[in-house]
Design a protein around this motif. Structure first.
Motif, PDB file in Angstrom:
ATOM      1  N   TRP A 173     -12.075   3.969   1.309  1.00 23.03           N
ATOM      2  CA  TRP A 173     -11.046   3.252   0.557  1.00 23.03           C
ATOM      3  C   TRP A 173     -11.414   3.281  -0.922  1.00 23.03           C
ATOM      4  CZ3 TRP A 173      -7.842  -1.259   2.632  1.00 23.03           C
ATOM      5  CH2 TRP A 173      -7.635  -1.146   4.013  1.00 23.03           C
ATOM      6  N   GLN A 222     -12.152   1.370  -4.171  1.00 21.35           N
ATOM      7  CA  GLN A 222     -12.670   0.006  -4.291  1.00 21.35           C
ATOM      8  C   GLN A 222     -12.934  -0.358  -5.740  1.00 21.35           C
ATOM      9  OE1 GLN A 222     -15.786  -1.426  -1.788  1.00 21.35           O
ATOM     10  NE2 GLN A 222     -15.413   0.101  -0.204  1.00 21.35           N
ATOM     11  N   PHE A 240      -4.080   6.508  -0.694  1.00 26.30           N
ATOM     12  CA  PHE A 240      -5.280   5.996  -0.027  1.00 26.30           C
ATOM     13  C   PHE A 240      -5.256   4.470  -0.058  1.00 26.30           C
ATOM     14  CE2 PHE A 240      -7.198  10.202  -0.970  1.00 26.30           C
ATOM     15  CZ  PHE A 240      -7.654  10.485   0.309  1.00 26.30           C
ATOM     16  N   PRO A 241      -5.850   3.838   0.949  1.00 24.49           N
ATOM     17  CA  PRO A 241      -5.920   2.381   0.932  1.00 24.49           C
ATOM     18  C   PRO A 241      -6.879   1.901  -0.155  1.00 24.49           C
ATOM     19  CG  PRO A 241      -7.182   3.244   2.765  1.00 24.49           C
ATOM     20  CD  PRO A 241      -6.502   4.408   2.131  1.00 24.49           C
ATOM     21  N   PHE A 242      -6.702   0.637  -0.533  1.00 23.61           N
ATOM     22  CA  PHE A 242      -7.369   0.144  -1.744  1.00 23.61           C
ATOM     23  C   PHE A 242      -7.902  -1.265  -1.490  1.00 23.61           C
ATOM     24  CE2 PHE A 242      -6.957   1.242  -6.447  1.00 23.61           C
ATOM     25  CZ  PHE A 242      -7.878   0.303  -6.868  1.00 23.61           C
ATOM     26  N   ILE A 243      -9.170  -1.488  -1.812  1.00 19.69           N
ATOM     27  CA  ILE A 243      -9.749  -2.833  -1.724  1.00 19.69           C
ATOM     28  C   ILE A 243     -10.057  -3.341  -3.129  1.00 19.69           C
ATOM     29  CG2 ILE A 243     -11.808  -4.176  -1.082  1.00 19.69           C
ATOM     30  CD1 ILE A 243     -12.006  -2.473   1.453  1.00 19.69           C
ATOM     31  N   ALA A 268      -7.440   4.209   8.200  1.00 20.16           N
ATOM     32  CA  ALA A 268      -6.425   4.100   7.133  1.00 20.16           C
ATOM     33  C   ALA A 268      -6.481   5.251   6.119  1.00 20.16           C
ATOM     34  CB  ALA A 268      -6.552   2.750   6.444  1.00 20.16           C
ATOM     35  N   PRO A 269      -7.651   5.548   5.531  1.00 21.79           N
ATOM     36  CA  PRO A 269      -7.655   6.635   4.541  1.00 21.79           C
ATOM     37  C   PRO A 269      -7.479   8.012   5.168  1.00 21.79           C
ATOM     38  CG  PRO A 269      -9.872   5.807   4.870  1.00 21.79           C
ATOM     39  CD  PRO A 269      -8.960   4.891   5.622  1.00 21.79           C
ATOM     40  N   ALA A 284      -2.672   3.143  -5.101  1.00 21.01           N
ATOM     41  CA  ALA A 284      -2.709   3.454  -3.664  1.00 21.01           C
ATOM     42  C   ALA A 284      -1.463   4.209  -3.224  1.00 21.01           C
ATOM     43  CB  ALA A 284      -2.860   2.169  -2.860  1.00 21.01           C
ATOM     44  N   LEU A 322     -10.748   0.421   9.648  1.00 20.02           N
ATOM     45  CA  LEU A 322     -10.842   0.718   8.209  1.00 20.02           C
ATOM     46  C   LEU A 322     -10.995   2.212   7.939  1.00 20.02           C
ATOM     47  CD1 LEU A 322     -13.126  -2.230   7.015  1.00 20.02           C
ATOM     48  CD2 LEU A 322     -10.656  -2.012   6.761  1.00 20.02           C
ATOM     49  N   PRO A 335      -1.673   3.709   2.532  1.00 19.35           N
ATOM     50  CA  PRO A 335      -2.113   2.951   1.361  1.00 19.35           C
ATOM     51  C   PRO A 335      -1.943   1.432   1.455  1.00 19.35           C
ATOM     52  CG  PRO A 335       0.018   3.933   0.924  1.00 19.35           C
ATOM     53  CD  PRO A 335      -0.359   4.355   2.315  1.00 19.35           C
TER      54      PRO A 335
END
Lengths: 391, 99
Positions: free
Chosen positions: A132, A134, A161-164, A95-96, A154, A92, A101
């Motif tokens: 991430w 969020q 950037f990755p996104f939750i 990723a960022p 994202a 995790l 993304p």
């Protein structure tokens, strides 16, 4: 616009992911996320969704596969819960830092032990610092809408950037709610194709993930941090655009009956709906109680938050996770820190509630507001307390 | 002692996107030879030019000369000793580098 149809929220999320035309899904099933990825696998198997569905042997592999996939420029989705999220942990952070993304829905669930498949926020709070973006959804419609928003933000070249998107396990994931899925045409209008500036391509080779020696690591992290802070503007602009196209408005922080409020409840996620009912009841009884809900958790919307609680005497932060040995739950610690430099700030009391799927009722919220009033006169002995525990 | 920021390779504003390496094959600029504490020495009498050292070298620091012998480039050789270990004829010996 599309029709409002009663759907299980997990199924609606899978349908929304399909509308986002993902190229790759790599996921491992875990309760209460299962229905999302199960339905996606059905959509791929039936040919309704033209995507690769990678069945992996663990969540560590799921996230690793997602990073590889998104690095090649493929729109990528995954979903998990609790132990599964914990197993993804080391990937995790990558990723960022690599600006990949991937979009993930986390159906929030308690972490073991004792083993619990039920809802709280302890899984995601253990991943608070992964970097991430969020958001937390309150209801089914919002959960779906936040999925379109997540891809849009994202993959924006100013963000990357990755996104939750966090949804409460069972409380949201397994509820059947009236949900409107927009016409595909509108989704296409909102979400352009994913075109990253850099990707893994043998015709134009680059390296992702090199060593960061001490002479570069801190500069690399500073660059990541600054880029992440800048993502805030795009998050909000994408909600402006969302309103223009779909007609629904979302903000980083929502307020409910906060005009002239003395006591404010602060919460994230689906319990805010129960809290609103409690606020209505207390308002009818003449108590000046309001509600603040944080939708955007990372990057933390500092200014919106400070503005939302302005003028409040007592802020009662309700955490859905326990940070053992700390001075409060993660949200309370954040709120206290955010307010520390603010002149005339409200006092903050902290309640930990609804761990491991324990119901938090309207009466519980009333009790917490009453305690907040009580603590205005008499300071609490402890920085936080757990609500609804049988002595 | 120089301050931390003086030892930094570049400003954070100059760090490439995602800290990517956008120039392929630029590892040749990284002179790993100064890591070495043991140096491989080839005995050409024993060498059969099989190229195992060339294949197994992780850097790769070996290259064939005009006669077909594989010669190590000490600019890159880290002294890991894999070549000496893999050599089927025992033609490579690891020798301590003198300081």
């Amino acid at each position: 616009m599309g029709k409002r149809i009663a759907k299980e929220v997990s199924i609606a999320i899978a349908e929304a992911v399909k509308q986002c035309k993902v190229d790759v899904i790599a996921a491992y099933p875990i309760t209460p996320q299962t229905h999302i990825v199960e339905h996606l696998s059905e959509l791929v198997a039936s040919g309704e969704l033209d995507a690769e569905y990678v069945t992996v042997e663990s969540e560590h592999s799921a996230m690793s596969a997602c990073l590889g996939s998104v690095a090649t420029g493929a729109r990528t989705f995954t979903s998990t819960s609790a132990q599964g999220l914990a197993l993804m942990h080391e990937i995790l952070f990558i990723a960022p830092a690599l600006r990949l993304p991937v979009v993930m829905v986390v159906a929030n669930r308690a972490l073991s032990a004792p083993i619990s498949i039920w809802n709280d926020h302890s899984d995601i709070m253990a991943e608070r610092d992964i970097g991430w973006i969020q958001t937390f959804a309150e209801n089914g419609q919002e959960a779906v809408d936040l999925v379109y928003h997540a891809f849009r933000v994202a993959e924006d070249r100013r963000v990357m950037f990755p996104f939750i998107v966090n949804i409460d396990g069972f409380n949201l994931s397994h509820m059947i709610e009236p949900i409107e899925l927009p016409d595909q045409e509108l989704v296409d209008q909102y979400l352009p194709p994913f075109k990253p500036k850099y990707k893994l391509d043998p015709r134009k080779p680059i390296s992702m993930g090199p060593v960061g020696i001490p002479e570069i690591y801190i500069e690399a992290k500073k660059a990541q941090d600054e880029a992440f802070k800048n993502a805030y503007k795009v998050v909000v602009k994408a909600w402006d655009e969302f309103e223009r196209i779909f007609g629904r408005r979302y903000n980083p922080v929502e307020t409910y009956r906060m005009e002239d409020a003395e006591v404010a409840l602060l919460i994230m996620g689906s319990l805010a709906e129960t809290a609103m009912t409690a606020v209505d009841k207390m308002r009818e009884a003449g108590k000046k109680v309001g509600l603040v809900r944080i939708r955007l958790w990372r990057p933390f919307p500092l200014k919106d938050f400070v503005k939302a609680v302005k003028g409040v005497k007592m802020l009662a932060v309700i955490d859905r996770a326990l940070s053992i040995g700390a001075t409060g739950g993660p949200v309370a610690v954040e709120a206290r820190s955010a307010l520390y430099q603010v002149p005339g700030r409200p006092r903050v009391v902290n309640f930990i509630a609804g761990l491991g799927g324990r119901d938090v009722t309207v009466e519980d919220f009333e009790e917490m507001a009453d305690k907040a009033y009580f603590y205005m006169k008499k300071k609490p002995k402890e920085p936080y307390e757990m609500i609804g525990v049988k002595e | 002692m120089p301050k931390g920021k003086d030892t930094a390779l570049m400003s954070w504003k100059e760090v490439p996107f995602g800290c990517y390496i956008l120039e392929p094959g630029n590892s040749v600029k990284f002179k790993t030879g100064d890591w070495r504490s043991f140096r491989p020495v080839l005995d050409k009498e024993k060498c059969i030019k099989c190229g195992q050292c060339y294949i197994m070298c992780p850097e790769p620091a070996y290259e064939a000369d005009e006669e077909g012998y594989y010669i190590v480039d000490l600019t890159y050789c880290k002294g890991c000793g894999i070549c000496a270990n893999i050599c089927p004829k025992g033609a490579i010996t690891m020798v301590v580098e003198e300081v």
